[in-house]
Design an enzyme around this catalytic site. Sequence first.
Site, PDB file in Angstrom:
ATOM      1  N   GLY B  13     -70.427 -63.616  29.387  1.00 29.49           N
ATOM      2  CA  GLY B  13     -71.580 -63.706  29.856  1.00 29.49           C
ATOM      3  C   GLY B  13     -72.062 -62.356  30.427  1.00 29.49           C
ATOM      4  O   GLY B  13     -71.165 -61.328  30.788  1.00 29.49           O
ATOM      5  N   LEU B  14     -73.095 -62.435  31.237  1.00 30.39           N
ATOM      6  CA  LEU B  14     -73.339 -61.264  32.167  1.00 30.39           C
ATOM      7  C   LEU B  14     -72.700 -61.270  33.547  1.00 30.39           C
ATOM      8  O   LEU B  14     -73.721 -61.667  34.460  1.00 30.39           O
ATOM      9  CB  LEU B  14     -75.218 -61.081  32.263  1.00 30.39           C
ATOM     10  CG  LEU B  14     -75.682 -59.765  32.554  1.00 30.39           C
ATOM     11  CD1 LEU B  14     -74.784 -58.643  31.653  1.00 30.39           C
ATOM     12  CD2 LEU B  14     -77.098 -59.674  32.304  1.00 30.39           C
ATOM     13  N   HIS B  15     -71.438 -60.943  33.440  1.00 28.82           N
ATOM     14  CA  HIS B  15     -70.623 -61.227  34.689  1.00 28.82           C
ATOM     15  C   HIS B  15     -69.693 -60.142  34.705  1.00 28.82           C
ATOM     16  O   HIS B  15     -69.479 -59.495  33.820  1.00 28.82           O
ATOM     17  CB  HIS B  15     -70.130 -62.392  34.343  1.00 28.82           C
ATOM     18  CG  HIS B  15     -68.763 -62.629  35.207  1.00 28.82           C
ATOM     19  ND1 HIS B  15     -67.584 -62.520  34.686  1.00 28.82           N
ATOM     20  CD2 HIS B  15     -68.607 -63.221  36.337  1.00 28.82           C
ATOM     21  CE1 HIS B  15     -66.690 -62.705  35.572  1.00 28.82           C
ATOM     22  NE2 HIS B  15     -67.323 -63.358  36.582  1.00 28.82           N
ATOM     23  N   ALA B  16     -69.055 -59.865  36.085  1.00 25.82           N
ATOM     24  CA  ALA B  16     -68.044 -58.854  36.111  1.00 25.82           C
ATOM     25  C   ALA B  16     -68.318 -57.718  35.526  1.00 25.82           C
ATOM     26  O   ALA B  16     -69.258 -57.045  35.782  1.00 25.82           O
ATOM     27  CB  ALA B  16     -66.659 -59.617  35.860  1.00 25.82           C
ATOM     28  N   PRO B  18     -69.214 -56.543  32.226  1.00 23.36           N
ATOM     29  CA  PRO B  18     -70.712 -56.612  31.576  1.00 23.36           C
ATOM     30  C   PRO B  18     -71.758 -56.233  32.742  1.00 23.36           C
ATOM     31  O   PRO B  18     -72.594 -55.528  32.562  1.00 23.36           O
ATOM     32  CB  PRO B  18     -70.666 -57.703  30.651  1.00 23.36           C
ATOM     33  CG  PRO B  18     -69.310 -58.014  30.667  1.00 23.36           C
ATOM     34  CD  PRO B  18     -68.609 -57.646  31.912  1.00 23.36           C
TER      35      PRO B  18
END
Lengths: 560, 89
Positions: B13-16, B18
Amino acid sequence: MPAPETTHGIGVSPGTAYGPVVQVAPPVRPPADEPAPADPDAALVDVKAALETVARSLEERAAAADDTAQQILKATALIARDRGLAKAAGKLLHAGRGPAHAIAGAVEEYAAQFEALGGLFAERVTDLRDVGSRAIAAVLGVPAPGVPRFDVPSVVVAEDLAPAETATLDRALVVGIITEAGGRTSHTAILAAQMGIPAVVQVPHATAIPVGVPVALDGDSGEVTTNPDPSLVEAQRVRAARRTKALAARSGPGVTRDGTEIALLANIGGVEDAVAAGALDLEGVGLFRTEFVFLSAAKAPTVAEQTEIYRRVFEPFGERRVVVRTLDAGADKPLAFADLGPEENPALGRRGLRLSAERPELLDAQLEALAVAARETGADVRVMAPMVATAEEAAWFARRVRENGLPKAGVMIEVPGAALRASDVLGEVDFGSLGTNDLAQYTMAADRMQGALSDLLDPWQPAVLDVIAAACEGADRAERPMGVCGESAGDPLLALVLVGLGASSLSMAPSKVPVVRFALSVHSLAECQELAVVAREARTAQEALQRVRDRADRQLTDVL
Amino acid sequence: MATRTVTIASSVGLHARPAALFVEAATNTGLDVEIARPGEDPVDATSILGVMALGAKFGEEVVLTADGDGADDALDSLVALLSRDLDAE
């Protein structure tokens, strides 16, 4: 030159160290009496400057870090420079909060959002709060929390170290660790021993030692001396050299002077440990703690994911034995995907095999993955369950292990009830392994995490030795081998007592194997049995240790 | 105003990592870029906390908007970025 001053703590990781003190600063909280800002806009300039300071220091650390740490530190620097965070702090300043409280409030607004998202997002909360704590320190003009940067070999001193802090210490620069809190079996102690850094815990007033003061520590005796006399440092150094020489003269499988074989095994907690221990002169693994591998997982790892990890753990050991402890979650080690909700007494609650009974699909997936990895690597894999109390539980576990095609099932003996009925419990399985840390906790009714109760948790407590003796006698009647995989197996004097009581294998932090091998090599089995009798005749833990130390062979005590 | 819709290709997902790469790229455009879940209020695409708080997971759609010179090109490059599995690289 100030006078030397000696205090005593508990030695938890062997070896001696000497160096200047580096103090780990505690997390910074906003002061309770912080006034409202006279000029909120000027205060916002200060807050932004503090956040920028934090971002810069994180970037500096990133430049010096390895690839993985670098990415984490860079992403954390982005958080510090976030416009949204500064904007939220600005709103709070205008609402009359002081700068430190404004930072803390802004951090908590985002933390709440992340926690609501759960999973991987929730894990970022730690980084976010770390940024907040550093920015608060900067705005207040006090030292940043955590391990400061230093470039000469030093002794790191802290109230206590978080597992993450211990794991990221630079082994080349940290010559020793001293903590004021912590206990014999705290994770800091276990990690320090695993990393081979001498460490002493429970040292009174350690955090009051000024930065830069030279200190000598002995990770065996627990002695800590500030401004030590050169002669003391020299004596420690000489003893360390004598020890190195004595230990280097022995190698290979563990054996008493008269030829009784006692397997010397490693306690490991993941792939990195496995690779390191696999390269050492030891006979395999006596305790592979599987939960450490999954501590950060948000959902249950799949069979394929687990198989891959186990394969990488087994490979370094070739055909040597690897004893795997199935998931031991709950109590002090909660897992995101195996949480049964809060309990009043987690150490006495649904943990270990009791959790597996509630969630058998977790255990089955793990056993399936272990079986596949064992077949693929050819390792001698044996599986044991934690927190077994009764023969029925042992039978239930053994059946599941065999159904999954694994040849050998065992149980941890850490519940006094199971120790007293070891003959019945072990009759259902192939082997037993004494977890002396938990066994001491449950025998003495003293929480392992409670540093103030360290004396009660001392494995030299005669009552604990009696329970171990009962367990070994039961194993003997059931004709099953009994090993020890608690920290006590790595104490060379206690290891002799354990062998005298009937243990046939000893599993410990790999750094402790050489001294235990040496201890065994200078004693016969009969001498070990005599030491066990002498220890159990003592009335106190201290007396038990003293009696064994007095009776043990000088070749050993001279190097301790 | 330029607008693009793109599906998150990063497996975490759009996390860390990314999220950090996306925020860095959005900042480097020098434009006011915003990101939103379809039909919801947009957040500043240069705020890592805002972007992560969206909680956009693998396979979910997000809407990017930007104003000014070069907005179309800038969004095309950000769309290309989000269409890759950034965590695997």
